[in-house]
Design an enzyme around this catalytic site. Sequence first.
Site, PDB file in Angstrom:
ATOM      1  N   GLU A 172     -80.427 -52.098 -39.973  1.00  0.00           N
ATOM      2  CA  GLU A 172     -80.399 -52.065 -38.505  1.00  0.00           C
ATOM      3  C   GLU A 172     -81.539 -52.884 -37.908  1.00  0.00           C
ATOM      4  OE1 GLU A 172     -80.020 -47.948 -37.296  1.00  0.00           O
ATOM      5  OE2 GLU A 172     -77.863 -48.002 -37.664  1.00  0.00           O
ATOM      6  N   TRP A 177     -80.787 -36.943 -34.285  1.00  0.00           N
ATOM      7  CA  TRP A 177     -81.675 -37.668 -33.374  1.00  0.00           C
ATOM      8  C   TRP A 177     -81.273 -37.516 -31.902  1.00  0.00           C
ATOM      9  CZ3 TRP A 177     -78.190 -41.113 -31.377  1.00  0.00           C
ATOM     10  CH2 TRP A 177     -77.150 -41.530 -32.204  1.00  0.00           C
ATOM     11  N   GLU A 220     -71.978 -47.173 -41.825  1.00  0.00           N
ATOM     12  CA  GLU A 220     -72.511 -45.817 -41.647  1.00  0.00           C
ATOM     13  C   GLU A 220     -71.777 -45.124 -40.506  1.00  0.00           C
ATOM     14  OE1 GLU A 220     -76.643 -45.420 -40.657  1.00  0.00           O
ATOM     15  OE2 GLU A 220     -77.247 -47.001 -42.039  1.00  0.00           O
TER      16      GLU A 220
HETATM   17  C1  GLA Z   1     -79.126 -45.188 -38.651  1.00  0.00           C
HETATM   18  C2  GLA Z   1     -79.910 -45.599 -39.874  1.00  0.00           C
HETATM   19  C3  GLA Z   1     -79.897 -44.568 -40.955  1.00  0.00           C
HETATM   20  C4  GLA Z   1     -80.092 -43.181 -40.385  1.00  0.00           C
HETATM   21  C5  GLA Z   1     -79.002 -42.936 -39.367  1.00  0.00           C
HETATM   22  C6  GLA Z   1     -79.047 -41.543 -38.786  1.00  0.00           C
HETATM   23  O1  GLA Z   1     -77.844 -45.585 -38.673  1.00  0.00           O
HETATM   24  O2  GLA Z   1     -79.469 -46.822 -40.395  1.00  0.00           O
HETATM   25  O3  GLA Z   1     -80.921 -44.875 -41.872  1.00  0.00           O
HETATM   26  O4  GLA Z   1     -81.320 -43.104 -39.770  1.00  0.00           O
HETATM   27  O5  GLA Z   1     -79.155 -43.847 -38.314  1.00  0.00           O
HETATM   28  O6  GLA Z   1     -77.988 -41.311 -37.893  1.00  0.00           O
END
Ligand code: GLA
Length: 670
Positions: free
Chosen positions: A156, A322, A314
């Site tokens: 990311e 979060w 993902e």
């Molecule tokens: C992002 C990150 C992951 C994790 C997720 C949690 O997508 O890439 O490492 O922190 O969020 O939702």
Amino acid sequence: MTWSHADKAWPTRGLSYGADYNPEQWDKDVWREDVRLMSQAGVNLVSLGIFSWGLVEVADGEFHWDWLDEIVDLLGEAGIAIDLATPTAAPPGWLLAAHPGIRPLDHDMQPHWPGARLGWCPSSPVFRTYALRIVRALADRYGHRDHVVMWHVSNELGGGNGRCHCDTSAAAFRDWLRRKYGTLDALNKAWGTAFWGHTYRDFAHIIPPRGNDMKNPSLVLDFDRFSSDELLAHYLAERDVLKSVTPELPVTTNFMVGAEPDVVDYPRWAPHMDIVANDHYTRSSDPVPEQDVAFSGDRMRAMTTQRRPWLLMEHSTSAVSWQPRNRAKTPGELIRNSLSHVGHGADGVLFFQWRASRAGAEQFHSAMVPHAGEDSELYRDVCTLGRYLRRLAPVMGSRAPRARIGIVFDDEAGWAMSKGVKPNNHLAYGRIVRDWHHAFWRLNQSIEVLPPWSDYTGYEVLVVPALFLTDDDTAARVSAFAEAGGTVAVGFLSGVVDEHDQVRLGGYPGAFRELLGASCEEFRPLQEGETFTLDNGWSGTEWTELVRVHDAEVIARYAGGHLGGRPAITSRSLGAGGRAVYVSAGLDSDALLALARSLVDPAGVADVPRGVEVLVRRNEEETFTFFINHADDTAVVAALGREMLTDEAVGGELRVPAGEVRVVRSGTAG
Ligand code: GLA
């Protein structure tokens, strides 16, 4: 298990299924258990090593590979392929301690403190040197292992280091500006720096938008563009190292494409990815999370060349950790979300993460194996999904037909609209675009959410919502689309500024005034709680305008108030059956739905029960129709062919139980 390099255009033979795998958080006896459960669940791909830099390079130049060697072997023996990550999202403590200058600084010049991730400045040559050394070491050690099938660059990018304001970044920004404008005169003109006497006499006087006071929006926009380019340059530098070792392996990085303007300009990044990959998380507070899934899929498909499959890198099996209140997914939602991504063009479904962590910042984030363990509804759903994906293997490589509706979405327009002082500072670009998408989604229309430079041919309706910044080329191509017989709907706050963020004069929306045959003399944003009603019964909030018609028909006028009797929605007919509709007011969702219905050909509105989403993918021989029942009742839909999840013949009618998904396979006609 034998692995064939010939299959490596896509990382797995069937649809990809798996997760981020972080074995470093667990003892080795758990690793063996992991591999057993992965095989049981049908996992065939894991993203490994994402945050492992400090565990592999324990001190400057001192590499400890043993644990990674062992897990790479273990996965290979179990037939699980590896999407191997470069660990650059997590710079080790020793590096940050030795070179604190690599930390990114926010607009108040506050550093990103160690303890989180992506704590590095994208323009830092020091960081780049260390990053490329670990990438090279990793590629040399594992790149030629047969079951290492793809590279996952960092994680990311931009999430944490999207905008760095340090002196190194400032110098790089000036170089970027010199390349873009050539001369200070050109820059001063583009930015309108005579305002407040800010005319620059030397490139050295230009600094990033530090502090909180009102900035020149043109400078801020160029800094956003520069920041995206700097992170892309980092991606490309890592990619080049990987390609120099393993030219045949696909390289990607995980995007964060949703309904907000992105932290970087993903549509401009996408052509540099071998496989376009996305991370998508729904919001607990979202009343229609399934539409957000659709929106991201409709954006992803438009980012790949000719709607080629993309990879869901993902999402979550249940709650994230979060958000202020982290909602667990409802029964069936995990499978509906996953198969909706597949219906929207994903050829793989991965999660964050394989096993829920005991410790660390994300210890309450859901995973494929929850804290409760194997004997849980969640893990059983994970196994069911694995079975479903195996049955859906024939879907691989198929593509969605060209959508009927194109909705233009642009990060630059979003950045320009959401930064600096605006007539209504509570309007959110992503929310406005998503509201339009919602209307067509409720009508079960196929939609692509596309960047402005896309080819518009083939859509029935082209929607241009809040495209605040519009360049001349986009304006000309939108007009050409309507002139060639298409229907264009331009939403308020489109075409207001040019590519330098300067207002187009002569009446808003300057870029589309002629096309629409109507223009706005003055914005009339509404106060919180204020509403308006139109003479056709529609209503709305947030935004109105004083519109004047030059050459268009008025579809709806204000029913009262100081704009009473004035036009709110207009339509201009063009040759070849085209029309250009101007929606100058902030319609509510029912009004937008009614408007959307009036724009599409009624013959193309599928007759399916409310709450059932229909998605189509096809190849030359077969059509795969996904029916996703988001409603609480069983739905009956018309279908013919073979249902792939239950393996039943479908002879005309198909029952889709409440909350479930069915996929019908049939011959592609013609
Ligand atoms: C992002 C990150 C992951 C994790 C997720 C949690 O997508 O890439 O490492 O922190 O969020 O939702």
